[in-house]
Design a protein around this motif. Structure first.
Motif, PDB file in Angstrom:
ATOM      1  N   SER A 162       0.834  -1.207   0.000  1.00 45.09           N
ATOM      2  CA  SER A 162       0.000   0.000   0.000  1.00 45.09           C
ATOM      3  C   SER A 162       0.869   1.257   0.000  1.00 45.09           C
ATOM      4  O   SER A 162       0.522   2.267  -0.626  1.00 45.09           O
ATOM      5  N   ARG A 163       1.999   1.196   0.681  1.00 47.13           N
ATOM      6  CA  ARG A 163       2.911   2.345   0.687  1.00 47.13           C
ATOM      7  C   ARG A 163       3.498   2.574  -0.706  1.00 47.13           C
ATOM      8  O   ARG A 163       3.629   3.718  -1.154  1.00 47.13           O
ATOM      9  N   GLU A 198       0.896   4.159  -3.025  1.00 45.28           N
ATOM     10  CA  GLU A 198       0.737   5.598  -2.807  1.00 45.28           C
ATOM     11  C   GLU A 198       1.774   6.399  -3.568  1.00 45.28           C
ATOM     12  O   GLU A 198       1.519   7.537  -3.980  1.00 45.28           O
ATOM     13  N   ARG A 223       1.000  11.020   8.084  1.00 47.71           N
ATOM     14  CA  ARG A 223       0.275  11.522   6.905  1.00 47.71           C
ATOM     15  C   ARG A 223      -0.846  12.470   7.323  1.00 47.71           C
ATOM     16  O   ARG A 223      -1.108  13.465   6.659  1.00 47.71           O
ATOM     17  N   HIS A 262      -8.155  10.945   2.119  1.00 45.69           N
ATOM     18  CA  HIS A 262      -6.861  10.255   2.057  1.00 45.69           C
ATOM     19  C   HIS A 262      -7.110   8.788   2.377  1.00 45.69           C
ATOM     20  O   HIS A 262      -7.507   8.436   3.490  1.00 45.69           O
ATOM     21  N   LYS A 302      -3.471   4.506  -2.032  1.00 46.58           N
ATOM     22  CA  LYS A 302      -3.988   5.210  -3.203  1.00 46.58           C
ATOM     23  C   LYS A 302      -3.485   6.642  -3.167  1.00 46.58           C
ATOM     24  O   LYS A 302      -3.751   7.371  -2.202  1.00 46.58           O
ATOM     25  N   ALA A 303      -2.757   7.032  -4.212  1.00 49.03           N
ATOM     26  CA  ALA A 303      -2.205   8.374  -4.251  1.00 49.03           C
ATOM     27  C   ALA A 303      -3.309   9.403  -4.442  1.00 49.03           C
ATOM     28  O   ALA A 303      -4.327   9.130  -5.087  1.00 49.03           O
TER      29      ALA A 303
END
Length: 322
Positions: free
Chosen positions: A66-67, A70, A145, A283, A287-288
Protein backbone atom coordinates in the motif's frame (compact mmCIF):
# COMPACT_ATOMS: atom_id res chain seq x y z
CA UNK A 1 -18.62 -20.93 20.31
CA UNK A 2 -18.80 -21.26 16.54
CA UNK A 3 -15.06 -22.01 16.40
CA UNK A 4 -15.48 -24.66 19.07
CA UNK A 5 -18.50 -26.19 17.38
CA UNK A 6 -17.17 -26.08 13.79
CA UNK A 7 -13.37 -25.79 13.92
CA UNK A 8 -11.19 -25.86 10.80
CA UNK A 9 -9.04 -28.31 12.73
CA UNK A 10 -8.24 -29.42 16.25
CA UNK A 11 -4.54 -29.67 16.95
CA UNK A 12 -3.44 -31.88 19.84
CA UNK A 13 0.22 -32.08 20.74
CA UNK A 14 1.84 -34.04 23.53
CA UNK A 15 4.39 -36.57 24.67
CA UNK A 16 2.08 -39.30 25.97
CA UNK A 17 0.15 -41.22 23.31
CA UNK A 18 -2.51 -42.32 25.80
CA UNK A 19 -3.23 -38.73 26.90
CA UNK A 20 -3.44 -37.59 23.29
CA UNK A 21 -5.90 -40.36 22.48
CA UNK A 22 -8.18 -39.32 25.37
CA UNK A 23 -8.49 -35.83 23.90
CA UNK A 24 -8.99 -37.22 20.40
CA UNK A 25 -11.89 -39.36 21.63
CA UNK A 26 -13.51 -36.35 23.32
CA UNK A 27 -13.34 -34.10 20.25
CA UNK A 28 -14.41 -36.94 17.95
CA UNK A 29 -17.94 -36.68 19.40
CA UNK A 30 -18.59 -33.62 17.17
CA UNK A 31 -15.46 -33.01 15.07
CA UNK A 32 -14.80 -35.20 12.01
CA UNK A 33 -11.75 -37.39 12.59
CA UNK A 34 -9.90 -35.99 9.59
CA UNK A 35 -9.96 -32.55 11.22
CA UNK A 36 -8.28 -33.78 14.40
CA UNK A 37 -4.52 -33.50 14.04
CA UNK A 38 -2.04 -35.05 16.45
CA UNK A 39 1.60 -34.01 16.67
CA UNK A 40 4.54 -33.97 19.02
CA UNK A 41 4.84 -31.15 21.56
CA UNK A 42 7.10 -28.84 19.55
CA UNK A 43 5.09 -29.23 16.35
CA UNK A 44 1.87 -28.19 18.11
CA UNK A 45 3.55 -25.23 19.81
CA UNK A 46 5.10 -23.93 16.59
CA UNK A 47 1.94 -24.57 14.59
CA UNK A 48 -0.02 -22.23 16.85
CA UNK A 49 2.60 -19.49 16.66
CA UNK A 50 3.22 -19.86 12.93
CA UNK A 51 -0.51 -19.77 12.07
CA UNK A 52 -0.86 -16.29 13.57
CA UNK A 53 2.54 -15.23 12.25
CA UNK A 54 1.56 -16.18 8.69
CA UNK A 55 -1.73 -14.26 8.92
CA UNK A 56 0.03 -11.22 10.32
CA UNK A 57 2.64 -11.54 7.59
CA UNK A 58 -0.08 -11.22 4.95
CA UNK A 59 -1.36 -8.04 6.61
CA UNK A 60 2.12 -6.51 6.78
CA UNK A 61 2.85 -7.63 3.22
CA UNK A 62 -0.18 -5.89 1.70
CA UNK A 63 0.40 -2.86 3.93
CA UNK A 64 3.94 -2.58 2.60
CA UNK A 65 2.55 -2.68 -0.93
CA UNK A 66 0.00 0.00 0.00
CA UNK A 67 2.91 2.35 0.69
CA UNK A 68 4.35 1.59 -2.74
CA UNK A 69 0.93 2.13 -4.35
CA UNK A 70 0.74 5.60 -2.81
CA UNK A 71 4.01 6.52 -4.50
CA UNK A 72 3.41 4.93 -7.89
CA UNK A 73 -0.25 5.74 -8.51
CA UNK A 74 -1.43 2.14 -8.23
CA UNK A 75 -4.55 1.32 -6.18
CA UNK A 76 -3.92 -1.25 -3.45
CA UNK A 77 -7.54 -2.44 -3.68
CA UNK A 78 -7.01 -3.34 -7.32
CA UNK A 79 -3.72 -5.05 -6.51
CA UNK A 80 -5.35 -7.01 -3.66
CA UNK A 81 -8.20 -8.13 -5.90
CA UNK A 82 -5.83 -9.15 -8.67
CA UNK A 83 -3.53 -11.26 -6.52
CA UNK A 84 -6.40 -12.60 -4.41
CA UNK A 85 -7.97 -14.28 -7.42
CA UNK A 86 -4.85 -16.44 -7.69
CA UNK A 87 -5.95 -19.73 -6.11
CA UNK A 88 -2.49 -20.18 -4.64
CA UNK A 89 -2.86 -16.95 -2.66
CA UNK A 90 -6.57 -16.38 -2.02
CA UNK A 91 -8.29 -13.15 -0.92
CA UNK A 92 -8.23 -13.39 2.87
CA UNK A 93 -6.17 -10.97 4.97
CA UNK A 94 -5.30 -8.86 1.93
CA UNK A 95 -7.11 -5.67 2.92
CA UNK A 96 -4.71 -2.80 3.52
CA UNK A 97 -5.26 -1.13 6.87
CA UNK A 98 -3.69 1.06 9.51
CA UNK A 99 -2.25 -2.15 10.98
CA UNK A 100 -3.14 -5.27 12.95
CA UNK A 101 -3.78 -5.34 16.68
CA UNK A 102 -5.20 -7.68 19.29
CA UNK A 103 -3.63 -9.94 21.86
CA UNK A 104 -2.41 -12.74 19.58
CA UNK A 105 -0.63 -11.62 16.42
CA UNK A 106 2.18 -9.52 17.88
CA UNK A 107 2.59 -11.70 20.97
CA UNK A 108 2.89 -14.90 18.95
CA UNK A 109 5.32 -13.39 16.45
CA UNK A 110 7.54 -12.09 19.24
CA UNK A 111 7.43 -15.53 20.86
CA UNK A 112 8.52 -17.01 17.54
CA UNK A 113 11.33 -14.45 17.30
CA UNK A 114 12.47 -15.33 20.82
CA UNK A 115 12.54 -19.07 20.08
CA UNK A 116 14.55 -18.49 16.91
CA UNK A 117 17.06 -16.38 18.84
CA UNK A 118 17.39 -19.04 21.55
CA UNK A 119 18.36 -21.55 18.88
CA UNK A 120 20.86 -19.16 17.30
CA UNK A 121 18.75 -18.50 14.20
CA UNK A 122 19.30 -14.73 14.07
CA UNK A 123 18.42 -14.36 10.38
CA UNK A 124 15.15 -16.23 10.87
CA UNK A 125 14.36 -14.14 13.94
CA UNK A 126 15.05 -10.94 11.99
CA UNK A 127 12.72 -12.08 9.20
CA UNK A 128 9.75 -12.48 11.54
CA UNK A 129 10.64 -9.37 13.54
CA UNK A 130 10.23 -7.42 10.30
CA UNK A 131 6.51 -8.34 10.23
CA UNK A 132 6.06 -6.49 13.53
CA UNK A 133 8.34 -3.65 12.43
CA UNK A 134 6.31 -3.17 9.24
CA UNK A 135 3.12 -3.06 11.30
CA UNK A 136 4.61 -0.37 13.53
CA UNK A 137 5.75 1.55 10.47
CA UNK A 138 2.27 1.47 8.96
CA UNK A 139 0.76 3.01 12.09
CA UNK A 140 3.33 5.78 12.39
CA UNK A 141 3.24 6.51 8.65
CA UNK A 142 -0.55 6.86 8.78
CA UNK A 143 -0.40 9.27 11.72
CA UNK A 144 2.40 11.24 10.05
CA UNK A 145 0.28 11.52 6.90
CA UNK A 146 -2.57 13.04 8.93
CA UNK A 147 -0.26 15.65 10.47
CA UNK A 148 1.45 16.56 7.20
CA UNK A 149 -1.85 16.81 5.32
CA UNK A 150 -3.26 19.20 7.91
CA UNK A 151 -0.59 21.74 6.98
CA UNK A 152 2.16 20.07 9.04
CA UNK A 153 0.53 20.59 12.42
CA UNK A 154 -2.54 19.48 14.35
CA UNK A 155 -1.88 21.70 17.36
CA UNK A 156 -5.20 22.68 19.00
CA UNK A 157 -7.11 21.06 16.13
CA UNK A 158 -10.06 18.80 16.87
CA UNK A 159 -9.75 15.36 15.30
CA UNK A 160 -12.76 13.03 15.20
CA UNK A 161 -11.63 9.42 15.56
CA UNK A 162 -14.05 6.71 14.45
CA UNK A 163 -13.27 3.58 16.45
CA UNK A 164 -10.68 2.66 19.07
CA UNK A 165 -11.06 -1.14 19.23
CA UNK A 166 -8.49 -3.16 17.28
CA UNK A 167 -11.27 -4.62 15.11
CA UNK A 168 -15.04 -4.40 14.72
CA UNK A 169 -17.61 -6.19 16.87
CA UNK A 170 -15.46 -6.10 20.00
CA UNK A 171 -14.49 -3.78 22.81
CA UNK A 172 -10.97 -5.21 22.89
CA UNK A 173 -8.31 -2.50 22.74
CA UNK A 174 -5.20 -4.62 23.28
CA UNK A 175 -2.42 -3.52 20.89
CA UNK A 176 -4.95 -1.47 18.92
CA UNK A 177 -3.43 0.69 16.15
CA UNK A 178 -5.53 3.57 17.53
CA UNK A 179 -3.11 3.75 20.45
CA UNK A 180 -0.16 4.80 18.30
CA UNK A 181 -2.19 7.08 16.02
CA UNK A 182 -3.90 8.94 18.88
CA UNK A 183 -0.65 9.24 20.83
CA UNK A 184 1.17 10.79 17.86
CA UNK A 185 -1.69 13.21 17.19
CA UNK A 186 -1.86 14.27 20.84
CA UNK A 187 1.91 14.68 21.02
CA UNK A 188 1.57 17.17 18.17
CA UNK A 189 -1.11 19.02 20.13
CA UNK A 190 -4.34 17.62 18.68
CA UNK A 191 -7.54 17.36 20.69
CA UNK A 192 -8.80 13.86 19.90
CA UNK A 193 -12.51 13.08 20.16
CA UNK A 194 -13.21 9.34 19.90
CA UNK A 195 -16.46 7.59 19.16
CA UNK A 196 -16.56 3.80 19.50
CA UNK A 197 -19.82 1.91 20.06
CA UNK A 198 -18.25 -0.62 22.45
CA UNK A 199 -15.07 0.81 23.95
CA UNK A 200 -15.13 2.68 27.27
CA UNK A 201 -12.61 5.44 27.96
CA UNK A 202 -11.42 3.57 31.05
CA UNK A 203 -10.33 0.62 28.91
CA UNK A 204 -8.54 2.92 26.47
CA UNK A 205 -6.70 4.73 29.26
CA UNK A 206 -5.71 1.40 30.79
CA UNK A 207 -4.11 0.35 27.49
CA UNK A 208 -2.14 3.60 27.38
CA UNK A 209 -1.02 2.95 30.96
CA UNK A 210 0.03 -0.61 30.08
CA UNK A 211 2.32 0.81 27.39
CA UNK A 212 3.59 3.49 29.81
CA UNK A 213 2.14 6.32 27.72
CA UNK A 214 0.99 9.39 29.60
CA UNK A 215 -2.29 10.90 28.41
CA UNK A 216 -3.46 14.47 28.84
CA UNK A 217 -7.16 13.87 29.47
CA UNK A 218 -8.03 17.32 28.13
CA UNK A 219 -6.79 16.10 24.74
CA UNK A 220 -8.36 12.63 24.87
CA UNK A 221 -12.15 12.75 24.92
CA UNK A 222 -14.70 9.99 24.36
CA UNK A 223 -18.05 11.15 22.96
CA UNK A 224 -21.49 9.63 23.36
CA UNK A 225 -22.43 10.25 19.72
CA UNK A 226 -20.56 10.40 16.45
CA UNK A 227 -22.17 13.78 15.71
CA UNK A 228 -20.56 15.21 18.84
CA UNK A 229 -17.17 13.96 17.70
CA UNK A 230 -17.52 15.59 14.28
CA UNK A 231 -18.92 18.94 15.37
CA UNK A 232 -16.19 21.52 14.69
CA UNK A 233 -13.60 18.89 13.78
CA UNK A 234 -10.86 19.51 11.24
CA UNK A 235 -10.68 15.85 10.21
CA UNK A 236 -12.32 12.44 10.54
CA UNK A 237 -9.96 9.50 11.08
CA UNK A 238 -11.39 5.99 10.64
CA UNK A 239 -9.45 3.45 12.72
CA UNK A 240 -11.91 0.57 13.24
CA UNK A 241 -14.00 -1.09 10.51
CA UNK A 242 -17.37 -0.89 12.31
CA UNK A 243 -20.16 -1.59 9.80
CA UNK A 244 -22.21 1.35 11.07
CA UNK A 245 -19.53 3.76 9.85
CA UNK A 246 -20.61 2.94 6.28
CA UNK A 247 -24.19 4.03 6.98
CA UNK A 248 -23.57 7.54 8.32
CA UNK A 249 -24.74 10.75 6.65
CA UNK A 250 -21.32 12.26 5.96
CA UNK A 251 -22.88 15.29 4.30
CA UNK A 252 -24.24 16.33 7.70
CA UNK A 253 -20.85 15.78 9.28
CA UNK A 254 -19.23 17.90 6.56
CA UNK A 255 -21.59 20.81 7.19
CA UNK A 256 -20.53 21.01 10.85
CA UNK A 257 -16.79 20.55 10.32
CA UNK A 258 -14.05 23.13 9.83
CA UNK A 259 -13.03 23.74 6.23
CA UNK A 260 -11.21 22.32 4.44
CA UNK A 261 -12.59 19.09 5.92
CA UNK A 262 -10.33 16.05 5.77
CA UNK A 263 -11.14 12.36 6.01
CA UNK A 264 -8.49 9.69 6.54
CA UNK A 265 -9.77 6.17 5.95
CA UNK A 266 -7.50 3.81 7.88
CA UNK A 267 -9.61 0.80 6.87
CA UNK A 268 -10.35 1.60 3.21
CA UNK A 269 -14.02 0.92 3.91
CA UNK A 270 -15.86 4.07 2.78
CA UNK A 271 -17.06 5.35 -0.60
CA UNK A 272 -14.23 7.76 -1.33
CA UNK A 273 -15.66 9.13 -4.56
CA UNK A 274 -18.93 10.05 -2.86
CA UNK A 275 -17.06 11.68 0.02
CA UNK A 276 -15.02 13.79 -2.40
CA UNK A 277 -18.23 14.88 -4.13
CA UNK A 278 -19.52 16.07 -0.75
CA UNK A 279 -16.37 18.17 -0.40
CA UNK A 280 -14.02 16.12 1.78
CA UNK A 281 -10.34 15.91 1.04
CA UNK A 282 -10.05 12.13 1.26
CA UNK A 283 -6.86 10.26 2.06
CA UNK A 284 -7.10 6.49 1.54
CA UNK A 285 -4.51 3.81 2.20
CA UNK A 286 -2.67 2.56 -0.85
CA UNK A 287 -3.99 5.21 -3.20
CA UNK A 288 -2.20 8.37 -4.25
CA UNK A 289 -4.11 11.65 -4.05
CA UNK A 290 -3.05 12.36 -7.63
CA UNK A 291 -2.48 9.06 -9.40
CA UNK A 292 -1.51 10.72 -12.68
CA UNK A 293 1.61 12.32 -11.26
CA UNK A 294 2.52 9.91 -8.48
CA UNK A 295 5.12 7.86 -10.32
CA UNK A 296 8.28 9.66 -11.49
CA UNK A 297 8.02 9.87 -15.26
CA UNK A 298 4.50 8.40 -15.29
CA UNK A 299 3.80 5.54 -17.68
CA UNK A 300 7.22 5.88 -19.28
CA UNK A 301 8.82 5.12 -15.91
CA UNK A 302 6.70 1.99 -15.54
CA UNK A 303 7.65 0.79 -19.01
CA UNK A 304 11.33 1.43 -18.41
CA UNK A 305 11.26 -0.26 -15.00
CA UNK A 306 9.54 -3.37 -16.31
CA UNK A 307 11.31 -3.74 -19.66
CA UNK A 308 13.30 -6.91 -20.22
CA UNK A 309 16.12 -4.80 -21.67
CA UNK A 310 16.39 -2.80 -18.45
CA UNK A 311 16.29 -5.91 -16.28
CA UNK A 312 18.86 -7.61 -18.45
CA UNK A 313 21.30 -4.73 -18.15
CA UNK A 314 21.03 -4.89 -14.35
CA UNK A 315 20.90 -8.63 -13.73
CA UNK A 316 22.58 -10.11 -16.78
CA UNK A 317 20.98 -12.22 -19.46
CA UNK A 318 19.33 -15.50 -18.64
CA UNK A 319 20.86 -18.49 -20.40
CA UNK A 320 18.69 -19.91 -23.16
CA UNK A 321 17.90 -23.57 -23.57
CA UNK A 322 17.85 -25.34 -26.89
Amino acid sequence: MKDLDEPDRVLIGGQEAAAIQVLVDIYAHWVPRNRILTTNLWSSELSKLVANAMLAQRVSSINSISRLCERTGADVKEVSRAIGTDSRIGPKFLNASVGFGGSCFQKDILNLVYICQQFGLEEVAAYWQQVVDMNDHQKTAFASRIISSLFNTVTKKKIAVFGFAFKKDTGDVRETPALTVCDMLMNDGAIVHIYDPKVAIEDALQEFKYHEIEVNKSQFIFTQTVEEACDGAHAIVVLTEWDEFKTYDYEKFYEKMMKPAFLFDGRNMLDHMKLEQIGFEVHALGKARNAHTAAPGGEDFVLRASSSHNLGSKLGSYPTTQ
